[in-house]
Design a protein around this motif. Structure first.
Motif, PDB file in Angstrom:
ATOM      1  N   GLN A 198       0.791  -1.042  -0.173  1.00 54.57           N
ATOM      2  CA  GLN A 198      -0.040  -0.102   0.051  1.00 54.57           C
ATOM      3  C   GLN A 198       1.670   1.593   0.278  1.00 54.57           C
ATOM      4  OE1 GLN A 198      -3.197   0.415  -0.023  1.00 54.57           O
ATOM      5  NE2 GLN A 198      -3.321  -1.266  -1.351  1.00 54.57           N
ATOM      6  N   PRO A 199       1.545   1.784  -1.256  1.00 50.46           N
ATOM      7  CA  PRO A 199       2.350   2.939  -1.054  1.00 50.46           C
ATOM      8  C   PRO A 199       1.570   3.270  -1.320  1.00 50.46           C
ATOM      9  CG  PRO A 199       2.821   1.617  -2.881  1.00 50.46           C
ATOM     10  CD  PRO A 199       1.566   0.961  -2.278  1.00 50.46           C
ATOM     11  N   ASP A 200       2.280   4.763  -0.965  1.00 48.20           N
ATOM     12  CA  ASP A 200       1.288   6.602  -1.183  1.00 48.20           C
ATOM     13  C   ASP A 200       2.407   7.543  -2.560  1.00 48.20           C
ATOM     14  OD1 ASP A 200       3.808   6.789   0.490  1.00 48.20           O
ATOM     15  OD2 ASP A 200       3.149   8.811   0.478  1.00 48.20           O
ATOM     16  N   ARG A 201       3.726   5.879  -2.607  1.00 48.70           N
ATOM     17  CA  ARG A 201       4.226   6.715  -4.141  1.00 48.70           C
ATOM     18  C   ARG A 201       4.962   5.490  -4.770  1.00 48.70           C
ATOM     19  NH1 ARG A 201       7.210  12.159  -1.391  1.00 48.70           N
ATOM     20  NH2 ARG A 201       5.645  12.930  -0.706  1.00 48.70           N
ATOM     21  N   ILE A 202       5.053   5.721  -5.714  1.00 48.11           N
ATOM     22  CA  ILE A 202       5.745   4.733  -7.222  1.00 48.11           C
ATOM     23  C   ILE A 202       6.592   4.955  -7.401  1.00 48.11           C
ATOM     24  CG2 ILE A 202       4.662   3.212  -8.859  1.00 48.11           C
ATOM     25  CD1 ILE A 202       1.997   3.007  -7.370  1.00 48.11           C
ATOM     26  N   VAL A 203       7.743   4.381  -7.729  1.00 46.88           N
ATOM     27  CA  VAL A 203       8.865   5.246  -8.622  1.00 46.88           C
ATOM     28  C   VAL A 203       8.967   3.448  -9.832  1.00 46.88           C
ATOM     29  CG1 VAL A 203      11.880   5.049  -9.287  1.00 46.88           C
ATOM     30  CG2 VAL A 203      10.361   6.452  -7.121  1.00 46.88           C
ATOM     31  N   SER A 204       8.691   3.873 -11.211  1.00 46.60           N
ATOM     32  CA  SER A 204       8.941   2.234 -12.286  1.00 46.60           C
ATOM     33  C   SER A 204       8.942   2.550 -13.667  1.00 46.60           C
ATOM     34  CB  SER A 204       7.439   2.798 -11.598  1.00 46.60           C
ATOM     35  OG  SER A 204       7.278   1.586 -13.120  1.00 46.60           O
ATOM     36  N   TYR A 205       9.327   2.045 -13.811  1.00 49.09           N
ATOM     37  CA  TYR A 205       9.721   2.383 -15.694  1.00 49.09           C
ATOM     38  C   TYR A 205       8.561   2.637 -16.120  1.00 49.09           C
ATOM     39  CZ  TYR A 205      13.604  -0.227 -14.825  1.00 49.09           C
ATOM     40  OH  TYR A 205      14.960  -1.093 -15.004  1.00 49.09           O
ATOM     41  N   SER A 206       8.482   3.332 -17.041  1.00 47.98           N
ATOM     42  CA  SER A 206       7.326   3.790 -18.165  1.00 47.98           C
ATOM     43  C   SER A 206       5.865   3.045 -18.748  1.00 47.98           C
ATOM     44  CB  SER A 206       7.695   4.435 -18.590  1.00 47.98           C
ATOM     45  OG  SER A 206       8.274   6.135 -18.466  1.00 47.98           O
ATOM     46  N   SER A 207       6.627   2.181 -18.628  1.00 44.92           N
ATOM     47  CA  SER A 207       6.120   1.079 -19.179  1.00 44.92           C
ATOM     48  C   SER A 207       5.322   0.188 -17.966  1.00 44.92           C
ATOM     49  CB  SER A 207       6.936   0.282 -20.457  1.00 44.92           C
ATOM     50  OG  SER A 207       8.381  -0.482 -19.336  1.00 44.92           O
ATOM     51  N   ILE A 208       6.194  -0.074 -17.337  1.00 43.83           N
ATOM     52  CA  ILE A 208       5.205  -0.974 -16.072  1.00 43.83           C
ATOM     53  C   ILE A 208       3.662  -0.333 -15.525  1.00 43.83           C
ATOM     54  CG2 ILE A 208       5.866  -1.934 -13.997  1.00 43.83           C
ATOM     55  CD1 ILE A 208       8.045  -3.154 -14.853  1.00 43.83           C
ATOM     56  N   MET A 209       3.883   1.447 -15.376  1.00 42.11           N
ATOM     57  CA  MET A 209       3.301   1.626 -15.242  1.00 42.11           C
ATOM     58  C   MET A 209       1.702   1.878 -15.624  1.00 42.11           C
ATOM     59  SD  MET A 209       3.141   4.136 -12.515  1.00 42.11           S
ATOM     60  CE  MET A 209       1.406   3.688 -12.031  1.00 42.11           C
ATOM     61  N   GLU A 210       2.154   1.765 -17.251  1.00 42.94           N
ATOM     62  CA  GLU A 210       1.146   1.567 -17.814  1.00 42.94           C
ATOM     63  C   GLU A 210       0.395   0.203 -17.378  1.00 42.94           C
ATOM     64  OE1 GLU A 210       1.587   2.836 -22.205  1.00 42.94           O
ATOM     65  OE2 GLU A 210       3.313   3.065 -21.802  1.00 42.94           O
ATOM     66  N   GLU A 211       1.154  -0.662 -17.073  1.00 43.40           N
ATOM     67  CA  GLU A 211       0.533  -1.673 -17.008  1.00 43.40           C
ATOM     68  C   GLU A 211      -0.232  -1.647 -15.444  1.00 43.40           C
ATOM     69  OE1 GLU A 211       0.798  -5.266 -18.763  1.00 43.40           O
ATOM     70  OE2 GLU A 211       1.162  -4.142 -20.023  1.00 43.40           O
ATOM     71  N   LEU A 212      -0.036  -1.096 -14.662  1.00 49.43           N
ATOM     72  CA  LEU A 212      -0.968  -1.083 -13.863  1.00 49.43           C
ATOM     73  C   LEU A 212      -1.659   0.011 -14.019  1.00 49.43           C
ATOM     74  CD1 LEU A 212       2.496  -0.812 -11.482  1.00 49.43           C
ATOM     75  CD2 LEU A 212       1.433  -2.759 -11.659  1.00 49.43           C
ATOM     76  N   CYS A 213      -1.866   0.629 -14.959  1.00 48.72           N
ATOM     77  CA  CYS A 213      -2.859   1.403 -14.264  1.00 48.72           C
ATOM     78  C   CYS A 213      -4.581   0.421 -15.149  1.00 48.72           C
ATOM     79  CB  CYS A 213      -2.506   2.215 -16.048  1.00 48.72           C
ATOM     80  SG  CYS A 213      -1.752   3.872 -14.691  1.00 48.72           S
ATOM     81  N   ALA A 214      -3.676   0.209 -16.391  1.00 41.49           N
ATOM     82  CA  ALA A 214      -4.976  -1.514 -16.748  1.00 41.49           C
ATOM     83  C   ALA A 214      -4.933  -2.399 -15.672  1.00 41.49           C
ATOM     84  CB  ALA A 214      -4.549  -2.547 -17.716  1.00 41.49           C
ATOM     85  N   GLU A 215      -4.167  -2.288 -14.845  1.00 43.93           N
ATOM     86  CA  GLU A 215      -5.092  -3.506 -13.634  1.00 43.93           C
ATOM     87  C   GLU A 215      -5.212  -2.457 -12.741  1.00 43.93           C
ATOM     88  OE1 GLU A 215      -3.621  -6.879 -13.438  1.00 43.93           O
ATOM     89  OE2 GLU A 215      -3.262  -6.703 -14.863  1.00 43.93           O
ATOM     90  N   ALA A 216      -5.156  -1.707 -12.445  1.00 46.70           N
ATOM     91  CA  ALA A 216      -6.408  -0.982 -11.879  1.00 46.70           C
ATOM     92  C   ALA A 216      -7.522  -0.225 -12.107  1.00 46.70           C
ATOM     93  CB  ALA A 216      -5.280   0.252 -11.011  1.00 46.70           C
ATOM     94  N   SER A 217      -7.387   0.050 -13.492  1.00 46.10           N
ATOM     95  CA  SER A 217      -8.853  -0.239 -14.267  1.00 46.10           C
ATOM     96  C   SER A 217      -9.635  -1.595 -13.579  1.00 46.10           C
ATOM     97  CB  SER A 217      -8.579   0.442 -15.544  1.00 46.10           C
ATOM     98  OG  SER A 217      -7.970   1.178 -15.815  1.00 46.10           O
ATOM     99  N   ALA A 218      -8.982  -2.449 -14.353  1.00 50.95           N
ATOM    100  CA  ALA A 218      -9.315  -4.222 -13.601  1.00 50.95           C
ATOM    101  C   ALA A 218     -10.114  -4.430 -12.889  1.00 50.95           C
ATOM    102  CB  ALA A 218      -8.811  -5.446 -14.498  1.00 50.95           C
ATOM    103  N   GLY A 219      -9.674  -3.621 -12.013  1.00 50.53           N
ATOM    104  CA  GLY A 219      -9.992  -4.130 -10.239  1.00 50.53           C
ATOM    105  C   GLY A 219      -9.147  -4.952  -9.939  1.00 50.53           C
ATOM    106  N   HIS A 220      -7.987  -5.208  -9.969  1.00 51.40           N
ATOM    107  CA  HIS A 220      -7.047  -5.603  -9.563  1.00 51.40           C
ATOM    108  C   HIS A 220      -6.329  -5.166  -8.754  1.00 51.40           C
ATOM    109  CE1 HIS A 220      -7.299  -8.312 -13.364  1.00 51.40           C
ATOM    110  NE2 HIS A 220      -8.756  -8.803 -12.790  1.00 51.40           N
ATOM    111  N   LEU A 221      -5.351  -4.390  -9.382  1.00 50.52           N
ATOM    112  CA  LEU A 221      -4.974  -3.143  -8.307  1.00 50.52           C
ATOM    113  C   LEU A 221      -5.920  -2.127  -8.027  1.00 50.52           C
ATOM    114  CD1 LEU A 221      -1.632  -2.171  -7.218  1.00 50.52           C
ATOM    115  CD2 LEU A 221      -1.800  -0.973  -9.391  1.00 50.52           C
ATOM    116  N   GLN A 222      -5.106  -2.846  -5.867  1.00 52.70           N
ATOM    117  CA  GLN A 222      -5.947  -1.874  -5.226  1.00 52.70           C
ATOM    118  C   GLN A 222      -5.334  -1.021  -4.368  1.00 52.70           C
ATOM    119  OE1 GLN A 222      -8.878  -4.384  -3.390  1.00 52.70           O
ATOM    120  NE2 GLN A 222      -9.648  -4.462  -5.131  1.00 52.70           N
ATOM    121  N   ILE A 223      -4.948   0.201  -4.660  1.00 50.23           N
ATOM    122  CA  ILE A 223      -3.912   1.429  -3.965  1.00 50.23           C
ATOM    123  C   ILE A 223      -3.978   2.641  -4.345  1.00 50.23           C
ATOM    124  CG2 ILE A 223      -1.789  -0.362  -4.156  1.00 50.23           C
ATOM    125  CD1 ILE A 223      -0.592   1.217  -5.670  1.00 50.23           C
ATOM    126  N   SER A 224      -3.752   3.596  -3.814  1.00 48.20           N
ATOM    127  CA  SER A 224      -4.214   4.950  -3.467  1.00 48.20           C
ATOM    128  C   SER A 224      -2.725   6.154  -3.866  1.00 48.20           C
ATOM    129  CB  SER A 224      -5.329   5.243  -2.307  1.00 48.20           C
ATOM    130  OG  SER A 224      -6.432   4.561  -2.301  1.00 48.20           O
TER     131      SER A 224
END
Length: 439
Positions: A198-224
């Motif tokens: 449950q991080p309040d900040r993320i540092v990432s590669y750009s391409s992985i961040m796009e993947e994480l956004c897709a996971e969050a949209s699908a409801g799999h990633l639940q962070i704020s």
């Protein structure tokens, strides 16, 4: 860090005064302690040298560094053979001390050009690069102190052999908890780790961040998350739009290299990358070879004003970028990069399994015999062409890559490795695309 924060409010005159001071110091050290630069800077008087005199010094390329490494370093104890042996021992896990001679950090890279280089950081390099990487975040924390748990998840290389593992999992906030996550993990594992942390900040590669956004949209990633920073790859408008829609925040972009540290960071106005001109001198070169202050640059010549164990004076960076004639609102006297190109890492997709190019780079970029390489994805693996400078155990390279792909979930991976005399480059720019995904 306090001094680095104050520098953001410097005038142009203060920036140029620091550049002049740092340049004279760098020239003096290089001239006195580096045999390579002693010859190249013959007749140069560091005490009277000005910024306008820089074009009279011959530029340095990555090939120059690799050919003259022993003569460039200012510490006579250090040799390229020893450095390569240290990295080889780390790869083979016969050595677990990431520090070369207990005090230096080594990182091999192919960069956007695809040519292998081996670079060295001393303590001054690390401290300065770290401050530049996080000073805009630190200033924002001073103005608006964070509330609640302070946790940063850093998605980076899994090994210290790559500089992202060294520089990004740090923070000027001593109370902030840091969780490094290997970019080679499957997206499902990364999501599980983030949900647990449950991080309040993320540092990432750009391409992985796009993947994480897709996971969050699908409801799999639940962070704020309240702050997201990306590096190492192009940042798309779609990724920015996705984080705005999901969490109501924009993405802070970053641009750097293992040679120069952090070259540009994006502030809270998201109006481009602020060039770190207080610690580097950037000469933007256009298509005609002329130095420009603003506009489209074909490449850069960069002089680093810190970390002088391996001095780099007018070093060529092949990144193409657009420099705005207007400064950033976060640091008005510093020039700003409004558009950045030249970083071309892509995901390889094998069925439903995604593989990051870091998997290939981790093997190919660390082998001293490999000068340049190109990886072309196939349906079950990759065809890889190499330019080498010494004998190379191709079956060993092949086995290592097969093992890495298998560990990523690729079923029965196949790798074909060949040694070639040249690699195809872009017909207009002359640049090498290192990773070519299946269309």
């Amino acid at each position: 860090m306090p001094e680095m924060l104050m520098r953001l409010d410097w005038s142009r005159e203060q920036i140029e005064a620091e550049q002049r001071r740092g340049l004279r110091e760098t020239l003096a050290i290089a001239q006195e302690k580096s045999p390579f630069y002693a010859a190249r800077l013959r007749g140069v008087d560091p005490n009277s040298f000005t910024l306008a005199d820089l074009p009279h010094i011959q530029p340095v390329t990555k090939s120059d560094v690799m050919e003259h490494w022993d003569g460039i370093v200012t510490d006579p104890r250090l040799t390229l053979d020893q450095a390569n042996a240290h990295l080889a021992a780390l790869r083979d896990e016969t050595e677990d001390n990431a520090y070369f001679r207990d005090e230096f950090y080594l990182c091999a890279t192919g960069g956007s050009s695809g040519r292998r280089g081996l670079f060295l950081w001393d303590a001054d390099f690390f401290a300065t690069a770290a401050c530049v990487a996080y000073r805009l975040e630190a200033r924002e924390d001073e103005l608006n102190p964070p509330t609640g748990p302070r946790r940063t998840a850093v998605i980076c290389a899994g090994s210290y052999l790559h500089a992202s593992r060294m520089i990004f999992p740090i923070s000027p906030d001593l109370e902030r908890e840091i969780l490094p996550i290997s970019a080679s993990e499957s997206i499902q594992v990364i999501v599980e780790m983030l949900n647990s942390f449950q991080p309040d900040r993320i540092v990432s590669y750009s391409s992985i961040m796009e993947e994480l956004c897709a996971e969050a949209s699908a409801g799999h990633l639940q962070i704020s998350p309240r702050r997201i920073s990306v590096n190492s790859e192009p940042l798309t408008d779609d990724a920015r739009a996705a984080t705005e829609a999901l969490w109501g925040i924009n993405i802070h972009n970053a641009w750097g290299s293992v040679e120069m540290g952090m070259c540009g960071m994006e502030g809270d106005q998201f109006d481009g990358l602020i060039l770190s001109e207080d610690v580097c001198i950037f000469e933007a070169i256009d298509d005609d070879g002329a130095i420009i202050q603003a506009g489209q640059a074909d490449h850069l010549l960069v002089t680093r004003l810190y970390g002088n164990t391996l001095p780099l004076i007018r070093y060529e960076l092949t990144d193409s970028l657009l420099i705005s004639p207007h400064g950033s609102s976060n640091a008005p006297a510093y020039r700003r990069v409004s558009e950045l190109a030249g970083r071309s890492d892509v995901w390889f997709l094998y069925g439903e399994q995604r593989v990051h190019p870091m998997v290939f780079r981790g093997v190919l970029g660390q082998e001293p015999a490999i000068v340049e390489y190109q990886v072309r994805q196939t349906r079950t693996g990759a065809d890889i062409d190499l330019i080498t400078q010494a004998p190379l155990d191709l079956p060993l390279i092949q086995r290592q890559l097969i093992q890495e792909l298998a560990s990523q979930g690729v079923i029965a991976p196949s790798i074909n490795v060949a040694i070639v005399n040249e690699l195809p480059r872009h017909i207009e720019t002359g640049k090498l695309t290192r990773f070519l995904a299946l269309k």
